[in-house]
Enzyme design. Sequence first.
Site, mmCIF file in Angstrom:
data_model
loop_
_atom_site.group_PDB
_atom_site.id
_atom_site.type_symbol
_atom_site.label_atom_id
_atom_site.label_comp_id
_atom_site.label_asym_id
_atom_site.label_seq_id
_atom_site.Cartn_x
_atom_site.Cartn_y
_atom_site.Cartn_z
ATOM 1 N N ASP A 128 0.869 -1.166 0.000
ATOM 2 C CA ASP A 128 0.000 0.000 0.000
ATOM 3 C C ASP A 128 0.917 1.231 0.000
ATOM 4 O O ASP A 128 2.105 1.131 0.339
ATOM 5 C CB ASP A 128 -0.888 -0.044 1.255
ATOM 6 C CG ASP A 128 -1.601 1.255 1.522
ATOM 7 O OD1 ASP A 128 -2.293 1.751 0.600
ATOM 8 O OD2 ASP A 128 -1.468 1.797 2.636
ATOM 9 N N ASP A 161 -0.219 5.101 0.850
ATOM 10 C CA ASP A 161 -0.555 6.036 1.929
ATOM 11 C C ASP A 161 -0.493 5.356 3.293
ATOM 12 O O ASP A 161 -1.208 4.381 3.550
ATOM 13 C CB ASP A 161 -1.974 6.585 1.712
ATOM 14 C CG ASP A 161 -1.971 8.060 1.366
ATOM 15 O OD1 ASP A 161 -0.918 8.576 0.967
ATOM 16 O OD2 ASP A 161 -3.029 8.704 1.499
ATOM 17 N N ARG A 200 -0.562 11.232 1.741
ATOM 18 C CA ARG A 200 -0.466 12.192 0.652
ATOM 19 C C ARG A 200 0.862 12.942 0.623
ATOM 20 O O ARG A 200 0.974 14.012 0.028
ATOM 21 C CB ARG A 200 -1.628 13.205 0.701
ATOM 22 C CG ARG A 200 -2.958 12.609 0.299
ATOM 23 C CD ARG A 200 -2.976 12.093 -1.133
ATOM 24 N NE ARG A 200 -2.692 13.107 -2.123
ATOM 25 C CZ ARG A 200 -1.850 12.947 -3.128
ATOM 26 N NH1 ARG A 200 -1.170 11.833 -3.270
ATOM 27 N NH2 ARG A 200 -1.669 13.922 -4.006
ATOM 28 N N ARG A 246 -13.186 8.573 -10.123
ATOM 29 C CA ARG A 246 -12.057 7.908 -10.750
ATOM 30 C C ARG A 246 -12.572 6.845 -11.713
ATOM 31 O O ARG A 246 -13.761 6.559 -11.750
ATOM 32 C CB ARG A 246 -11.146 7.296 -9.688
ATOM 33 C CG ARG A 246 -10.609 8.331 -8.702
ATOM 34 C CD ARG A 246 -9.837 7.709 -7.549
ATOM 35 N NE ARG A 246 -9.406 8.717 -6.589
ATOM 36 C CZ ARG A 246 -8.874 8.436 -5.400
ATOM 37 N NH1 ARG A 246 -8.680 7.173 -5.041
ATOM 38 N NH2 ARG A 246 -8.534 9.417 -4.581
ATOM 39 N N ASP A 273 -13.766 5.226 0.170
ATOM 40 C CA ASP A 273 -13.735 4.698 -1.186
ATOM 41 C C ASP A 273 -15.026 3.933 -1.479
ATOM 42 O O ASP A 273 -15.507 3.172 -0.636
ATOM 43 C CB ASP A 273 -12.543 3.748 -1.372
ATOM 44 C CG ASP A 273 -11.217 4.481 -1.414
ATOM 45 O OD1 ASP A 273 -11.208 5.685 -1.733
ATOM 46 O OD2 ASP A 273 -10.178 3.843 -1.118
#
Length: 255
Positions: free
Chosen positions: A17, A19, A26, A130, A188
């Site tokens: 992963d 972040d 970020r 997205r 998400d």
Amino acid sequence: MFKTAMAVRKNILYLFDVDGTLTKPRQVITDELKTFLLDKVKPNVSVGLVSGSDYSKIVEQMGGTRVTDQFDYVFCENGVMQYRQGELKSTQSILQHAGEETIQRIINFALGYMSKLQLPAKRGNFVEFRSSMINLCPVGRSCNQAERDEFSQFDMENNVRAKFVEALNEEFAGCNFTFALGGQISVDVFPTGWDKTYCLRHVTEEGFQEIHFFGDKTMPGGNDHEIYSDPRTIGHKVASPEDTHRQLKQCLCVD
């Protein structure tokens, strides 16, 4: 730095992963960890990135394409978008999968819910559409680092995002969508099955003896949970990039 000559590697894949695992949320990976991954880890095992973010955000956080392209695999948006050496190899569309009506229902409900939240700050870009998911951000992705940190602390104390996920699950029960905590400040939204385990289908034919996954959001409801607990992987829960570095040293017995 960034050696290219490699000894014969073990038939093992390490997936990371981004972040909270390789970088602070970020932010950009440190030179120390970047060098360790490419000079110490990659000569021993295959390495890949799997993130809910799009390719441009991953490149930014990894310090540019020169670094990103040295990873054997780059799986964006949970692996629904697959890049190899900067080239898009495969992708799926949430819009084609779910349809405009369902997408608008989710966005409209989310905007209505977030509009009623009283937070320490609210900025812009609350919905980011997205290719394969929708990212919902109560504080707004336009927030600065101080506002991001402030919201993260507020969220830990008040479970803002966890309650948001509960409301989404209740409203869209039976719609075959998954709602998961994403990164530090967002939620998400993606079709069920399009979690980070999606990336594993891209490496099945490689015949790896082991696939290790390193992530920080491994608890139920976190966007690392499914791949962390999948029987095809060996999961490693990390607390920070520094913890990732420490665990990698232990796994590989390198300094």
